[in-house]
Enzyme design. Structure first.
Site, PDB file in Angstrom:
ATOM      1  CG  HIS A  43      39.562  49.396 106.865  1.00  0.00           C
ATOM      2  ND1 HIS A  43      38.810  48.349 106.392  1.00  0.00           N
ATOM      3  CD2 HIS A  43      40.649  49.477 106.061  1.00  0.00           C
ATOM      4  CE1 HIS A  43      39.420  47.807 105.341  1.00  0.00           C
ATOM      5  NE2 HIS A  43      40.534  48.469 105.120  1.00  0.00           N
ATOM      6  CD  GLU A 149      45.619  50.070 100.314  1.00  0.00           C
ATOM      7  OE1 GLU A 149      45.743  49.886 101.546  1.00  0.00           O
ATOM      8  OE2 GLU A 149      44.625  50.629  99.817  1.00  0.00           O
TER       9      GLU A 149
END
Length: 255
Positions: A43, A149
């Protein structure tokens, strides 16, 4: 003691997260005394050349500190190409996102290790200077961390922890909270289930004898998670801190 030995020994470590392709800033962060610095290739705003120069900056900053910071990379995907390239560039280890199953972990380990433990292609370039050119020694010095996650990752955490070659877990709190039904990261409506999940992850990793890390948004929360049983914690990120400090100075000046 190497970083890999510290991780496998479940020592308490504190790291920092870098999202910007700004090597001089990364160098300054690396000299502060953090145990590791992570470059975010998933990211973050960092391309491959940025990874190389960022890892060089971490080494340069560490040389100015009495505590060496290991350079890690959160790779963009669980795939041999980004994993191998990050390690070839000199990363001490990789954080692999979106791990759902033990099979996912086994694939990540294979990608990070030279034969006979894995399928990593030999061509370490900078890593031959920073880690080691000898495959067996490079395998021993290379860390693989699996991100927990997703709903499946949480459900399969015990099997994931039992996968040979895995050095530790790494909790992505934003995605984990969304996996638990949060409307947005930090949604207080899932605080209870979120804390239960964090306790489960830390306990499962401890039972398996592997490290367990987590991303946090400030030093206070990093301290809290380390006290909770996490063995390493990452503090915030460069872009978040830059914005927060700039806003605080602006508020002070205008008041």
């Amino acid at each position: 003691m190497t970083f890999a030995e510290q991780i496998r020994g479940r020592e308490k470590l504190v790291g920092y997260w870098v999202t910007l392709d700004a090597p001089p800033a990364t160098e300054r962060i690396a000299r502060l005394g953090y145990d590791y610095v992570v470059l975010d290739a998933q990211h973050g705003l960092i391309g491959y050349q940025g990874l190389v120069t960022g890892l060089l900056a971490i080494d340069a900053g560490s040389a100015l500190s009495d505590r060496e910071a290991a350079g890690l990379v959160r790779v963009e995907a669980n795939n041999p190409t980004p994993i191998g390239r990050a390690l070839d560039a000199g990363a001490t280890g990789v954080i692999v996102p979106l791990i759902d199953t033990a099979e996912d972990v086994a694939a990540a380990v294979r990608a990070a290790k030279y034969p006979p433990l894995g399928v990593r292609s030999f061509g370490p370039l900078r890593a031959s200077l920073r880690i080691d050119a000898e495959p067996a020694k490079a395998n021993a010095a290379t860390v693989v961390l699996a991100m927990i996650e997703t709903p499946l990752g949480l459900k399969n955490v015990a099997e994931i922890c039992a996968t040979p070659g895995l050095d530790g877990l790494y909790v992505g709190p934003s995605d984990l909270s969304l996996a638990l039904g949060a409307r947005y990261p930090g949604d207080p409506e899932v605080d209870g289930p979120f804390e239960e999940a964090l306790e489960l992850i830390a306990r499962t990793a401890a039972d398996a004898g592997i490290a367990c890390g987590i991303h946090t948004f400030d030093g206070e929360n990093a301290q809290r998670r380390l006290a909770q049983g996490y063995t390493f914690a990452t503090v915030s990120s460069d872009l978040s801190h830059l914005e927060a400090i700039a806003a605080a100075h602006l508020d002070t000046a205008r008041s």
